[in-house]
Scaffold this active site. Sequence first.
Site, PDB file in Angstrom:
ATOM      1  N   HIS A   1      -5.804  -1.207   5.696  1.00 35.38           N
ATOM      2  CA  HIS A   1      -5.605  -0.429   6.935  1.00 35.38           C
ATOM      3  C   HIS A   1      -6.723  -0.572   7.991  1.00 35.38           C
ATOM      4  O   HIS A   1      -7.409   0.395   8.324  1.00 35.38           O
ATOM      5  CB  HIS A   1      -5.366   1.043   6.632  1.00 35.38           C
ATOM      6  CG  HIS A   1      -6.269   1.696   5.603  1.00 35.38           C
ATOM      7  ND1 HIS A   1      -7.627   1.616   5.650  1.00 35.38           N
ATOM      8  CD2 HIS A   1      -5.973   2.449   4.516  1.00 35.38           C
ATOM      9  CE1 HIS A   1      -8.126   2.301   4.632  1.00 35.38           C
ATOM     10  NE2 HIS A   1      -7.146   2.804   3.933  1.00 35.38           N
TER      11      HIS A   1
ATOM     12  N   ASP B   1       0.571   2.343   3.851  1.00 31.51           N
ATOM     13  CA  ASP B   1      -0.313   3.431   3.423  1.00 31.51           C
ATOM     14  C   ASP B   1       0.505   4.719   3.313  1.00 31.51           C
ATOM     15  O   ASP B   1       0.084   5.799   3.753  1.00 31.51           O
ATOM     16  CB  ASP B   1      -1.500   3.612   4.370  1.00 31.51           C
ATOM     17  CG  ASP B   1      -2.597   4.490   3.744  1.00 31.51           C
ATOM     18  OD1 ASP B   1      -2.413   4.950   2.603  1.00 31.51           O
ATOM     19  OD2 ASP B   1      -3.622   4.728   4.406  1.00 31.51           O
TER      20      ASP B   1
ATOM     21  N   HIS C   1       1.353   5.173  -1.875  1.00 29.44           N
ATOM     22  CA  HIS C   1       0.844   6.222  -2.776  1.00 29.44           C
ATOM     23  C   HIS C   1       2.050   6.944  -3.368  1.00 29.44           C
ATOM     24  O   HIS C   1       2.792   7.607  -2.641  1.00 29.44           O
ATOM     25  CB  HIS C   1      -0.049   7.204  -2.007  1.00 29.44           C
ATOM     26  CG  HIS C   1      -1.295   6.568  -1.480  1.00 29.44           C
ATOM     27  ND1 HIS C   1      -2.422   6.392  -2.256  1.00 29.44           N
ATOM     28  CD2 HIS C   1      -1.592   6.021  -0.272  1.00 29.44           C
ATOM     29  CE1 HIS C   1      -3.371   5.786  -1.540  1.00 29.44           C
ATOM     30  NE2 HIS C   1      -2.882   5.555  -0.330  1.00 29.44           N
ATOM     31  N   LEU C   2       2.215   6.806  -4.682  1.00 29.73           N
ATOM     32  CA  LEU C   2       3.389   7.412  -5.327  1.00 29.73           C
ATOM     33  C   LEU C   2       3.161   8.875  -5.691  1.00 29.73           C
ATOM     34  O   LEU C   2       4.114   9.625  -5.853  1.00 29.73           O
ATOM     35  CB  LEU C   2       3.750   6.640  -6.603  1.00 29.73           C
ATOM     36  CG  LEU C   2       4.173   5.187  -6.439  1.00 29.73           C
ATOM     37  CD1 LEU C   2       4.483   4.586  -7.803  1.00 29.73           C
ATOM     38  CD2 LEU C   2       5.397   5.076  -5.542  1.00 29.73           C
TER      39      LEU C   2
ATOM     40  N   ASN D   1      -5.223   5.919  -6.750  1.00 30.19           N
ATOM     41  CA  ASN D   1      -5.875   7.235  -6.591  1.00 30.19           C
ATOM     42  C   ASN D   1      -4.952   8.391  -6.973  1.00 30.19           C
ATOM     43  O   ASN D   1      -4.759   9.342  -6.226  1.00 30.19           O
ATOM     44  CB  ASN D   1      -6.437   7.413  -5.164  1.00 30.19           C
ATOM     45  CG  ASN D   1      -5.359   7.458  -4.088  1.00 30.19           C
ATOM     46  OD1 ASN D   1      -4.255   6.961  -4.298  1.00 30.19           O
ATOM     47  ND2 ASN D   1      -5.671   8.054  -2.951  1.00 30.19           N
TER      48      ASN D   1
ATOM     49  N   HIS E   1       0.828  -1.216   0.000  1.00 28.21           N
ATOM     50  CA  HIS E   1       0.000   0.000   0.000  1.00 28.21           C
ATOM     51  C   HIS E   1       0.861   1.265   0.000  1.00 28.21           C
ATOM     52  O   HIS E   1       1.166   1.826   1.060  1.00 28.21           O
ATOM     53  CB  HIS E   1      -0.885  -0.050   1.253  1.00 28.21           C
ATOM     54  CG  HIS E   1      -2.010   0.918   1.236  1.00 28.21           C
ATOM     55  ND1 HIS E   1      -3.204   0.667   1.858  1.00 28.21           N
ATOM     56  CD2 HIS E   1      -2.145   2.131   0.689  1.00 28.21           C
ATOM     57  CE1 HIS E   1      -4.018   1.691   1.690  1.00 28.21           C
ATOM     58  NE2 HIS E   1      -3.391   2.597   0.984  1.00 28.21           N
TER      59      HIS E   1
END
Length: 439
Positions: A234, A309, A65-66, A97, A63
């Site tokens: 999560h 996350d 987020h790039l 996202n 998990h």
Amino acid sequence: MRGLLLRSVRLMRPVEGSALEAVDLLLQNGRVEEMGCGISPPAGTVVVEREGCVVAPAFLDLHTHLREPGQPWKERIATATAAAAAGGFGAVCAMANLRPPVDSVARLRECLAKNRSWERVPVLQFAAVSEQLAGQRLAPLRELADAGAAGFSDDGRNALGQELLRQALERAGAAGLTVAIHPEDEEVLAAANPWGGEDPTSWLLRPREAEVSAVRSALDALRSSGQGRLHLQHLSTSESVELLREAKRDGLAVTAEVTAHHLVLEGPLKDPEARDRELTCNPPLRGDADRSALWEGLADGTIDALASDHAPHESPSDPLQRRSPGFSGVQAQLSAVLSDPRGGPLLERVVAALTARPLAVLGPLSGSLPEPSVREGQPAHLTVFDPEGVWRPEPGSWLSLGTNSPFWERPLRGLVLATFSRGRVAFLRRELGWETELA
Ligand code: DOR
């Protein structure tokens, strides 16, 4: 080529559920050349002997987020994957996202090409479950799977109704992929925030019932689909852990993750006056009873994976209204967990939750990553760390562009020394002077 000889390390074997003590490991030509006792190093080898040193298969983050493409001022592919490598991760799963989201084959191809150009460790790209993450129409799951999606998630949003989730589970399952959900029921959130505005990711009141209701509904969708694999992202409440435990007992194909911050940090905020100085995340941090249930779920294997996350955002010094919820955390996952008195004694579980278990969540696709086991003759895909080593997230040590970490400038126990990913050096702690040209 300068190889590396790691003397007398503790070798964790998450597949076997055991560890070997005092093993020598010779890494050369991108491979684990030799394993044993009293290995003689070839000329030019860098020899390292450090008390308490642990070697494990390289970690996999389910998990991350790039933020790129879309919001490169928050994070870049290069910086997020460098931070991941410095946290011991040999591969990461990137969430969908982005702005705009990864909900079409063209968009997925663009991300795959960009990831390949910039990644320090392999990025497994997730695609959206629904168009625009809006929960109204499914994205073209079959085509996305054929084009190389690693799994599906609308993470950050959860607008999908039960019937669409059931269909998504069937379609993704037929393609061999997992559907992961962000379990917070948006109707419950809307009811708790009547003044909520347009953006459901920023609603401030996020009651536990929102998570419990979403977990229940997703498990019902899985039950009625009778096929496919569901992954719960999560988790934060004790009720969710119990529902998961029951579902697993019933034989449902469900897995779940917990983040280090939900395990180790206490919420809700005790001091409302401090709110505008605090960082927030979705779902929010909870109280002691929930955190105990999460630790218990991790310890008994009900919770499969530790996932970061990793959510880089604006600087913590920006005003609250301009900050988005989330913590930049991939580099501090292992250390945050080992810094908690409950983490150290669970080291074997923690390593399994960072290696073999997350790989299993991905299902057959995990075949594209090396086996989670360090073996002679195999490409070096491993992490070297000192569970007692101390460091501080600060400008000199932090590789993510996002400094929105609740661990910022706090001393942490658990120091990653090196990460090798698919035969390449992904991270070497510079101050150790282990300069090596493994590959
Ligand atoms: O706190 C969060 N931030 N939770 C999420 O699920 C999404 C993430 C983000 O994208 O910023």
